[in-house]
Write an enzyme that holds these catalytic residues in place. Structure first.
Site, PDB file in Angstrom:
ATOM      1  N   PRO A 262       0.717  -1.128   0.196  1.00 22.75           N
ATOM      2  CA  PRO A 262       0.060   0.039   0.116  1.00 22.75           C
ATOM      3  C   PRO A 262       0.905   1.433   0.084  1.00 22.75           C
ATOM      4  O   PRO A 262       1.860   1.490   0.632  1.00 22.75           O
ATOM      5  CB  PRO A 262      -1.010  -0.146   1.386  1.00 22.75           C
ATOM      6  CG  PRO A 262      -0.257  -1.170   2.036  1.00 22.75           C
ATOM      7  CD  PRO A 262       0.403  -2.009   1.348  1.00 22.75           C
ATOM      8  N   ASN A 263       0.451   2.408  -0.885  1.00 19.05           N
ATOM      9  CA  ASN A 263       0.682   3.400  -0.898  1.00 19.05           C
ATOM     10  C   ASN A 263       2.157   3.716  -1.591  1.00 19.05           C
ATOM     11  O   ASN A 263       2.834   4.719  -1.854  1.00 19.05           O
ATOM     12  CB  ASN A 263       1.035   4.302   0.516  1.00 19.05           C
ATOM     13  CG  ASN A 263      -0.171   4.484   1.210  1.00 19.05           C
ATOM     14  OD1 ASN A 263      -1.279   4.874   0.654  1.00 19.05           O
ATOM     15  ND2 ASN A 263      -0.441   3.712   2.273  1.00 19.05           N
TER      16      ASN A 263
ATOM     17  N   ARG B 110       5.127  12.855  -1.640  1.00 15.48           N
ATOM     18  CA  ARG B 110       5.286  13.465  -0.205  1.00 15.48           C
ATOM     19  C   ARG B 110       6.538  12.908   0.609  1.00 15.48           C
ATOM     20  O   ARG B 110       6.858  11.585   0.003  1.00 15.48           O
ATOM     21  CB  ARG B 110       4.189  13.348   0.567  1.00 15.48           C
ATOM     22  CG  ARG B 110       3.508  14.581   1.150  1.00 15.48           C
ATOM     23  CD  ARG B 110       2.226  14.335   1.805  1.00 15.48           C
ATOM     24  NE  ARG B 110       1.094  14.402   0.685  1.00 15.48           N
ATOM     25  CZ  ARG B 110       0.738  15.358   0.202  1.00 15.48           C
ATOM     26  NH1 ARG B 110       0.957  16.570   0.243  1.00 15.48           N
ATOM     27  NH2 ARG B 110      -0.247  15.166  -0.792  1.00 15.48           N
TER      28      ARG B 110
ATOM     29  N   TYR C  86      11.442   8.856   1.354  1.00 19.39           N
ATOM     30  CA  TYR C  86      11.385   7.887   0.356  1.00 19.39           C
ATOM     31  C   TYR C  86      12.051   8.399  -1.013  1.00 19.39           C
ATOM     32  O   TYR C  86      11.871   7.710  -2.068  1.00 19.39           O
ATOM     33  CB  TYR C  86       9.649   7.683   0.195  1.00 19.39           C
ATOM     34  CG  TYR C  86       9.337   6.963   1.369  1.00 19.39           C
ATOM     35  CD1 TYR C  86       9.729   5.697   1.805  1.00 19.39           C
ATOM     36  CD2 TYR C  86       8.038   7.530   2.079  1.00 19.39           C
ATOM     37  CE1 TYR C  86       9.087   5.194   2.923  1.00 19.39           C
ATOM     38  CE2 TYR C  86       7.597   7.134   3.148  1.00 19.39           C
ATOM     39  CZ  TYR C  86       7.838   5.996   3.609  1.00 19.39           C
ATOM     40  OH  TYR C  86       7.525   5.526   4.715  1.00 19.39           O
TER      41      TYR C  86
ATOM     42  N   ASN D 185       8.126  -5.686  -1.199  1.00 17.87           N
ATOM     43  CA  ASN D 185       7.870  -4.718  -0.179  1.00 17.87           C
ATOM     44  C   ASN D 185       6.415  -4.626   0.311  1.00 17.87           C
ATOM     45  O   ASN D 185       5.771  -3.940  -0.246  1.00 17.87           O
ATOM     46  CB  ASN D 185       8.518  -3.244  -0.798  1.00 17.87           C
ATOM     47  CG  ASN D 185       8.446  -2.244   0.214  1.00 17.87           C
ATOM     48  OD1 ASN D 185       7.925  -2.168   1.280  1.00 17.87           O
ATOM     49  ND2 ASN D 185       8.960  -0.851  -0.116  1.00 17.87           N
TER      50      ASN D 185
ATOM     51  N   ALA E  55       3.276  -0.736   4.931  1.00 17.12           N
ATOM     52  CA  ALA E  55       2.913  -1.050   6.054  1.00 17.12           C
ATOM     53  C   ALA E  55       2.395  -2.459   6.691  1.00 17.12           C
ATOM     54  O   ALA E  55       2.591  -2.567   7.934  1.00 17.12           O
ATOM     55  CB  ALA E  55       1.640   0.090   6.134  1.00 17.12           C
TER      56      ALA E  55
ATOM     57  N   GLU F 152      13.015  -9.376   1.104  1.00 17.15           N
ATOM     58  CA  GLU F 152      12.185  -8.167   1.603  1.00 17.15           C
ATOM     59  C   GLU F 152      12.893  -6.860   1.018  1.00 17.15           C
ATOM     60  O   GLU F 152      14.162  -6.801   1.635  1.00 17.15           O
ATOM     61  CB  GLU F 152      12.096  -8.273   2.936  1.00 17.15           C
ATOM     62  CG  GLU F 152      11.343  -7.169   3.748  1.00 17.15           C
ATOM     63  CD  GLU F 152      11.381  -7.353   5.101  1.00 17.15           C
ATOM     64  OE1 GLU F 152      12.299  -8.118   5.602  1.00 17.15           O
ATOM     65  OE2 GLU F 152      10.473  -6.886   5.872  1.00 17.15           O
TER      66      GLU F 152
ATOM     67  N   HIS G 227      12.924  -2.676   1.691  1.00 18.19           N
ATOM     68  CA  HIS G 227      12.441  -1.199   2.170  1.00 18.19           C
ATOM     69  C   HIS G 227      13.237  -0.227   1.581  1.00 18.19           C
ATOM     70  O   HIS G 227      14.411  -0.013   1.841  1.00 18.19           O
ATOM     71  CB  HIS G 227      12.376  -1.370   3.653  1.00 18.19           C
ATOM     72  CG  HIS G 227      11.379  -2.697   4.162  1.00 18.19           C
ATOM     73  ND1 HIS G 227       9.892  -2.246   3.992  1.00 18.19           N
ATOM     74  CD2 HIS G 227      11.512  -3.655   4.823  1.00 18.19           C
ATOM     75  CE1 HIS G 227       9.256  -3.511   4.439  1.00 18.19           C
ATOM     76  NE2 HIS G 227      10.215  -4.398   5.037  1.00 18.19           N
TER      77      HIS G 227
ATOM     78  N   ARG H  45      13.945   3.876  12.372  1.00 15.14           N
ATOM     79  CA  ARG H  45      12.515   4.836  12.226  1.00 15.14           C
ATOM     80  C   ARG H  45      11.804   4.338  13.750  1.00 15.14           C
ATOM     81  O   ARG H  45      12.401   3.946  14.664  1.00 15.14           O
ATOM     82  CB  ARG H  45      11.675   4.534  11.183  1.00 15.14           C
ATOM     83  CG  ARG H  45      12.418   5.103   9.800  1.00 15.14           C
ATOM     84  CD  ARG H  45      11.683   4.852   8.563  1.00 15.14           C
ATOM     85  NE  ARG H  45      10.456   5.689   8.517  1.00 15.14           N
ATOM     86  CZ  ARG H  45       9.336   5.551   7.750  1.00 15.14           C
ATOM     87  NH1 ARG H  45       9.548   4.717   6.698  1.00 15.14           N
ATOM     88  NH2 ARG H  45       8.655   6.705   7.734  1.00 15.14           N
TER      89      ARG H  45
END
Ligand code: CA2
Length: 143
Positions: free
Chosen positions: A9-10, A17, A22, A73, A76, A97, A99, A106
């Site tokens: 998602p996203n 943004r 990112y 990835n 969330a 995986e 990211h 974070r």
């Protein structure tokens, strides 16, 4: 060699943004980077993005006996989804995986990865280049 790249998602909103976290490149540039990497390595990559947990589980199940490796990835869902972890375990396809950000540097809630428990490697904090690194790693691993 067939590799499935899954984005959660996203990720399709990249570049609009939070460029400090990112980067400023958009989703279409990510798709292109992944396709260029596949062409350079002479392998076949299919890309899938969804904002829905069940659709990602379906994509992992559909990969069974069709793909040699998965780059994922889960965004969330990384930090919440036992369903994605179970799907990766169920198909038993070697998975890496990725990211974009360094999830370990974070918020605390980003430091637990369920999906990572079923992956042979995690690449985090390398920006979009992490996807290239993951595909290179998987292609070497699968040779
Ligand atoms: O660092 C990563 O790749 C993440 O998987 C990205 C996820 C985040 O929830 C994970 O903890 C780490 C977020 C995906 C993109 O979210 C955006 C936020 C703002 C603007 C555009 C995309």
């Amino acid at each position: 060699m067939n590799i499935l790249v899954i984005n959660g998602p996203n990720i399709n909103m990249l570049g609009i943004r939070e460029p400090d976290i990112y980067g400023s490149q958009g989703f279409s540039q990510l798709l292109q980077l992944i396709e260029n990497t596949a062409q350079e390595l002479g392998i076949h990559v299919t890309q899938f993005q969804s904002n829905h947990e069940g659709a990602i589980v379906d994509a992992i199940q559909d990969a069974y006996r069709k793909y040699d490796g998965i780059v994922i990835n889960p965004a969330a869902y990384t930090h919440t989804s036992v369903a994605i972890l179970d799907a990766l375990k169920a198909v038993g396809i070697p998975a890496v995986e990725v990211h974009i950000s360094d999830i370990n540097a974070r918020e605390n809630f980003r430091q637990l990865s369920y999906a990572g428990m079923a992956c042979i490697k995690t690449i985090a904090g390398q920006g979009l280049d992490g996807y290239r690194q993951a595909i290179v790693y998987l292609s070497e691993y699968l040779k």
